[in-house]
Design a protein around this motif. Structure first.
Motif, mmCIF file in Angstrom:
data_model
loop_
_atom_site.group_PDB
_atom_site.id
_atom_site.type_symbol
_atom_site.label_atom_id
_atom_site.label_comp_id
_atom_site.label_asym_id
_atom_site.label_seq_id
_atom_site.Cartn_x
_atom_site.Cartn_y
_atom_site.Cartn_z
ATOM 1 N N THR A 1 -0.691 5.623 5.851
ATOM 2 C CA THR A 1 -0.382 6.533 4.753
ATOM 3 C C THR A 1 0.650 5.935 3.814
ATOM 4 O OG1 THR A 1 1.205 7.677 6.145
ATOM 5 C CG2 THR A 1 -0.970 8.666 5.939
ATOM 6 N N LEU A 2 0.525 6.338 2.568
ATOM 7 C CA LEU A 2 1.417 5.855 1.523
ATOM 8 C C LEU A 2 2.848 6.272 1.825
ATOM 9 C CD1 LEU A 2 1.752 4.631 -1.321
ATOM 10 C CD2 LEU A 2 1.389 6.917 -2.224
ATOM 11 N N ILE B 1 1.837 0.811 2.298
ATOM 12 C CA ILE B 1 1.118 1.733 3.175
ATOM 13 C C ILE B 1 1.468 1.368 4.603
ATOM 14 C CG2 ILE B 1 -1.154 2.354 4.040
ATOM 15 C CD1 ILE B 1 -2.175 2.289 1.240
ATOM 16 N N VAL C 1 -2.989 2.425 -2.420
ATOM 17 C CA VAL C 1 -3.899 3.435 -1.870
ATOM 18 C C VAL C 1 -5.348 3.058 -2.160
ATOM 19 C CG1 VAL C 1 -4.645 5.812 -2.138
ATOM 20 C CG2 VAL C 1 -2.213 5.290 -1.970
#
Lengths: 385, 385
Positions: free
Chosen positions: A231-232, A227, A199
């Motif tokens: 988004t993670l 990711i 992130v």
DNA sequence: TGGATAATGCTGAGGAGTTTACTAAGTCGG
DNA sequence: CCGACTTAGTAAACTCCTCAGCATTATCCA
């Protein structure tokens, strides 16, 4: 697709939020600029931003020396210091806490070593002390914090517990969320360190432009954070990226190739041994080069599995060994070429060992944002669970 | 976070869309029901739904025999036949086209065998014929189609081309998007077959409840499609899920364990050989059981790599061999237990070999929906590129 | 036939954003 | 020093949307 109907008040809320996002991360802005950024008319922005000022989300900057023709504009600034988030990296050897305002500006950092053998209780007490100190230095109390995120090694489940193995002694018995929740009324979250690093690399690091990223933690421990589409990805049980658990992927023993290289000074600590080997390889030492190649070969199998599974745009090489990326990257690239269909970009992390705490901060900021989206913005106060 | 400001007309558009979604997939509904579903007031729904009727998106059903006390309500129905989407599975041995209305009801299906050695040109001509026939049977022309999705084996890039190997002879030279675009004015998309099957399993199949899914294509070819957080993941270059390319994962040769099992009747075709082995294993034949175990062992390495990387909730076992899942699933589960940290659910596909075309239909419907979201709904007409 | 029930139709109120026009406050050039 | 020009701030008129409430209508049941 559960789109729910909207009424006027919700619309106003959304528009106010879009003003906040147009305000934040920008220098103090005029109403005209905001109107352009948010896609609203000037009068509308005017009343919205004034409401933000009275609520405490923004502040006015009266016009000073004008730089160009025309009447100088009032400027509005996002009050980044209206709230703060806390990111904590609980490592084997150190605890690092980073305090950030709502704009992501770091307002406090504190690192303190911790006994590698410390049991969970002692480790959490040390966390408390570090947190107290970093808050104290900033003149704040726990109630001023809007979100706390803690990074640990090992896979973390939805409750914040680490059920599988982790280098932190006894940590599977710890309940860090409960511990922190007793001190912080705000949302508390625990996350895996590799995921947080990933992130961070997308936020402030070397992969800001990419939406599909594999972060590779290369050090005495090897791990990965993913990711995808920006988004993670945690996986259903929070164990995404744990490819190292596969026996065919020799991540567990890969660093041993470095440790067992002939010629390492007997006095060197484990971490320094690897650094010595990398330096020796850089200097052309045959044995060292071979050891690095063996290490890289083992590393590459796991990376190839990740790359083939996910087809990322970028692989970020991070962790303790990233300082010696110059001797690892080329062999790694060669190995990957052998294994993969399409070679992703290989980039070297620049965030160093603060990446975990930084990622934790980013996740806290995301938490704050999602609260704003769902609950709307009243006066800026710390959210509760 | 680029939230853009909203005004009244956009709000109305959104509300109208929410009515559409409340209407679609439900039996004919009264205004009151719609109001509850969409979270709007009754008068608001009334004008919105009447606008939908005049536009052609919905139709009125005048009150008939009332089933309870009170004034019988007018009911509104979504005009699912206002548009259609087409899903096409281009396999090695067959071409399957499925035509669906906007609600996902299948209104036409046509399967036709194709020469496995047919070059791309002939294969695409055959696609044209199948498409013409399925459209003709439904009394439609290409201009009536709102989206076309075509599924092929092998990784597909953003332009719809297959640059790496594929069992379709010569296909890397084909440009199926261009070919179809010449006949259809609507959006045309090409996608990998495993990915489409994964989509289908989540839509109509055995994984409707799951958000993190690995679809495993088990047959003479082995492959995987990934759904994470509810949406199909393609990877940056469209090659996500291609773990089979890794040498350590012996997916390419895994089915050979079945083909080379002693005792197979000499007359059996490749596909029937595997079926024979599965049946023999089911009957307790020692050699067959061993062959299945060897196959499973090879299969499991790749599945384990996927599972460890993604930590999915469900692995769906599909493809030609899924008919014999009863003899494969248990050994597979045992093998996975050895490799994985957390064992996902193993489920067997029930969609059979229509899953690719079904997934293609679903992707077409998604395309239509995203158009509606971005462009708003004017009169229902086929979107252009 | 009358009462109960539930849907429909209509009207006015209120809120939000846009447009338009006007005023205020600067710079620039003669 | 003054007027033209430019840009910001402000107020009023207008449009559009949703909502609440009430009267009306249609059907069933006693």
């Amino acid at each position: 697709m559960a789109t729910t109907g909207t009424d006027l008040s919700r619309m106003r809320e959304m528009n106010q939020l879009s003003i906040v996002w147009a305000l934040r991360g920008n220098p103090p802005s005029t109403v005209t600029e905001l109107a352009a950024r948010a896609g609203l008319s000037r009068p509308a922005v005017d009343v919205l931003v004034q409401a933000l000022v009275t609520d405490g989300w923004a502040e006015v900057e009266e016009p000073g020396a004008s730089s160009s023709v025309g009447r100088p504009a009032r400027r509005y600034r996002f009050r980044a210091d209206a709230g703060h988030v806390l990111g904590i990296d609980v490592g084997v050897h150190k605890i690092l806490a980073v305090l950030s305002d709502l704009e992501g500006n770091l307002v406090g950092t504190l690192r303190r070593p911790v006994d590698p053998d410390a049991p969970p209780g002692a480790r959490l007490s040390e966390v408390d002390r570090v947190v107290d100190d970093v808050l104290g230095a900033a003149g704040m109390v726990p109630a001023d914090v809007w979100a706390v995120t803690l990074g640990v090694t090992g896979p973390v489940d939805a409750a914040g517990r680490t059920s599988f193995s982790t280098p932190l002694p006894g940590w599977t018995a710890a309940d860090p969320v409960a511990h922190l929740a007793a001190r912080f009324p705000c949302p508390v979250r625990v996350e895996n360190d590799c995921k947080l690093s990933a992130v961070a690399e997308r936020w402030n690091g070397v992969a800001q432009d990419a939406d599909d990223i594999v972060f590779l933690l290369a050090g005495l421990r090897t791990g990965a954070g993913l990711i995808l589409d920006g988004t993670l990805r945690r996986g259903h049980g929070g164990a995404a990226g744990e490819i190292g658990a596969l026996k065919a992927v020799r991540w567990l023993t890969a660093p041993d190739h470095l440790q067992s290289c002939p010629g390492i000074p007997a006095t060197a600590a484990p971490g320094e041994a690897a650094a010595w080997v990398f330096q020796a390889a850089r200097d052309g030492d045959r044995e060292a080069v071979k050891a690095v190649r063996r290490y890289t070969r083992d590393l590459a199998v796991g990376v190839a599995a990740l790359v083939l599974t996910l087809d990322p745009q970028v692989v970020v090489y991070g962790g303790g060994f990233s300082r010696s990326a110059d001797v690892v990257l080329e062999p790694l690239r060669r190995e990957l070429t052998k294994h993969c269909l399409r070679l992703p970009e290989l980039r070297v992390s620049t965030l160093g060992d603060e990446s975990v705490a930084l990622g934790a901060v980013r996740l806290g900021l995301d938490e704050v944002d999602s609260r704003l989206l769902s609950d709307g913005l009243s006066a800026p106060t710390a959210p509760h669970r």
